[in-house]
Design a protein around this motif. Structure first.
Motif, PDB file in Angstrom:
ATOM      1  N   GLU A   2       0.829  -1.208   0.000  1.00  0.00           N
ATOM      2  CA  GLU A   2       0.000   0.000   0.000  1.00  0.00           C
ATOM      3  C   GLU A   2       0.866   1.261   0.000  1.00  0.00           C
ATOM      4  O   GLU A   2       0.575   2.224  -0.712  1.00  0.00           O
ATOM      5  N   LYS A   3       1.949   1.252   0.793  1.00  0.00           N
ATOM      6  CA  LYS A   3       2.845   2.410   0.820  1.00  0.00           C
ATOM      7  C   LYS A   3       3.487   2.623  -0.542  1.00  0.00           C
ATOM      8  O   LYS A   3       3.604   3.758  -1.012  1.00  0.00           O
ATOM      9  N   GLU A   4       3.910   1.529  -1.178  1.00  0.00           N
ATOM     10  CA  GLU A   4       4.540   1.640  -2.496  1.00  0.00           C
ATOM     11  C   GLU A   4       3.541   2.168  -3.531  1.00  0.00           C
ATOM     12  O   GLU A   4       3.879   3.032  -4.342  1.00  0.00           O
ATOM     13  N   GLU A   5       2.297   1.662  -3.487  1.00  0.00           N
ATOM     14  CA  GLU A   5       1.267   2.150  -4.416  1.00  0.00           C
ATOM     15  C   GLU A   5       0.988   3.636  -4.178  1.00  0.00           C
ATOM     16  O   GLU A   5       0.830   4.414  -5.127  1.00  0.00           O
ATOM     17  N   LYS A   6       0.935   4.025  -2.921  1.00  0.00           N
ATOM     18  CA  LYS A   6       0.699   5.426  -2.579  1.00  0.00           C
ATOM     19  C   LYS A   6       1.845   6.295  -3.083  1.00  0.00           C
ATOM     20  O   LYS A   6       1.623   7.371  -3.648  1.00  0.00           O
ATOM     21  N   ARG A   7       3.091   5.841  -2.897  1.00  0.00           N
ATOM     22  CA  ARG A   7       4.257   6.591  -3.356  1.00  0.00           C
ATOM     23  C   ARG A   7       4.245   6.731  -4.882  1.00  0.00           C
ATOM     24  O   ARG A   7       4.486   7.817  -5.417  1.00  0.00           O
ATOM     25  N   ILE A   8       3.898   5.638  -5.574  1.00  0.00           N
ATOM     26  CA  ILE A   8       3.836   5.680  -7.043  1.00  0.00           C
ATOM     27  C   ILE A   8       2.748   6.653  -7.485  1.00  0.00           C
ATOM     28  O   ILE A   8       2.947   7.452  -8.425  1.00  0.00           O
ATOM     29  N   ALA A   9       1.596   6.621  -6.826  1.00  0.00           N
ATOM     30  CA  ALA A   9       0.510   7.539  -7.180  1.00  0.00           C
ATOM     31  C   ALA A   9       0.929   8.989  -6.941  1.00  0.00           C
ATOM     32  O   ALA A   9       0.633   9.881  -7.765  1.00  0.00           O
ATOM     33  N   GLU A  10       1.632   9.239  -5.834  1.00  0.00           N
ATOM     34  CA  GLU A  10       2.114  10.592  -5.559  1.00  0.00           C
ATOM     35  C   GLU A  10       3.110  11.049  -6.625  1.00  0.00           C
ATOM     36  O   GLU A  10       3.056  12.189  -7.100  1.00  0.00           O
ATOM     37  N   LEU A  11       4.029  10.148  -7.003  1.00  0.00           N
ATOM     38  CA  LEU A  11       5.003  10.498  -8.036  1.00  0.00           C
ATOM     39  C   LEU A  11       4.319  10.797  -9.373  1.00  0.00           C
ATOM     40  O   LEU A  11       4.699  11.725 -10.095  1.00  0.00           O
ATOM     41  N   LYS A  12       3.284  10.017  -9.696  1.00  0.00           N
ATOM     42  CA  LYS A  12       2.537  10.271 -10.940  1.00  0.00           C
ATOM     43  C   LYS A  12       1.833  11.620 -10.882  1.00  0.00           C
ATOM     44  O   LYS A  12       1.827  12.370 -11.864  1.00  0.00           O
ATOM     45  N   SER A  13       1.234  11.918  -9.733  1.00  0.00           N
ATOM     46  CA  SER A  13       0.533  13.202  -9.615  1.00  0.00           C
ATOM     47  C   SER A  13       1.532  14.364  -9.679  1.00  0.00           C
ATOM     48  O   SER A  13       1.253  15.406 -10.288  1.00  0.00           O
ATOM     49  N   ILE A  14       2.711  14.180  -9.075  1.00  0.00           N
ATOM     50  CA  ILE A  14       3.745  15.222  -9.148  1.00  0.00           C
ATOM     51  C   ILE A  14       4.194  15.409 -10.591  1.00  0.00           C
ATOM     52  O   ILE A  14       4.337  16.547 -11.064  1.00  0.00           O
TER      53      ILE A  14
END
Length: 140
Positions: free
Chosen positions: A91-103
């Motif tokens: 879940e943390k990795e998915e959240k980090r990937i989603a944040e990077l995509k949004s950035i």
């Protein structure tokens, strides 16, 4: 028979009894009733011994089963804990990937806005040129 044994060995019946008890630790049995009682006693002792052995075996089996159950419970708890940790990491990795995509999306959007503003400011003289360049920037 008692007379024959006494005459042959030269010992009294009491002496024979003591001697046989020392050797075999079981008395000589001369009368049928004594023999019957002796075998009853021996049978009861043997049954008691077998019963004690059965109880000991049952206790050993119960202890082994308890240890196995404890091991299984511990293994199950460890497995559950590992799956929870894996799920949290995922879940943390998915959240980090989603944040990077949004950035990344935000950066691209800001870059496009900056290009549009730059083109608008730099070439105020030709509005049709600005529109064509903004269209190219948005497409790419």
């Amino acid at each position: 028979m008692l007379f024959w044994t006494t005459c042959q060995t030269g010992m009294s019946s009491r002496q024979l009894k003591n001697r046989s008890m020392r050797k075999n630790k079981s008395p000589l049995i001369f009368f049928p009733q004594q023999r019957k009682n002796y075998f009853k006693k021996m049978r009861k002792e043997k049954e008691a011994e077998l019963f004690r052995e059965q109880l000991q075996q049952r206790d050993q089996i119960i202890e082994l089963l308890a240890k196995q159950m404890q091991d299984e419970i511990i293994a199950r708890a460890v497995a559950e804990q590992e799956t929870k940790e894996e799920r949290k990491l995922k879940e943390k990795e998915e959240k980090r990937i989603a944040e990077l995509k949004s950035i990344a999306t935000h950066r691209v959007t800001m870059l496009i806005v900056a290009v549009v503003i730059y083109l608008y400011i730099s070439q105020l003289s030709s509005p049709s040129l600005i529109q064509s360049r903004c269209h190219l920037a948005l497409v790419t």
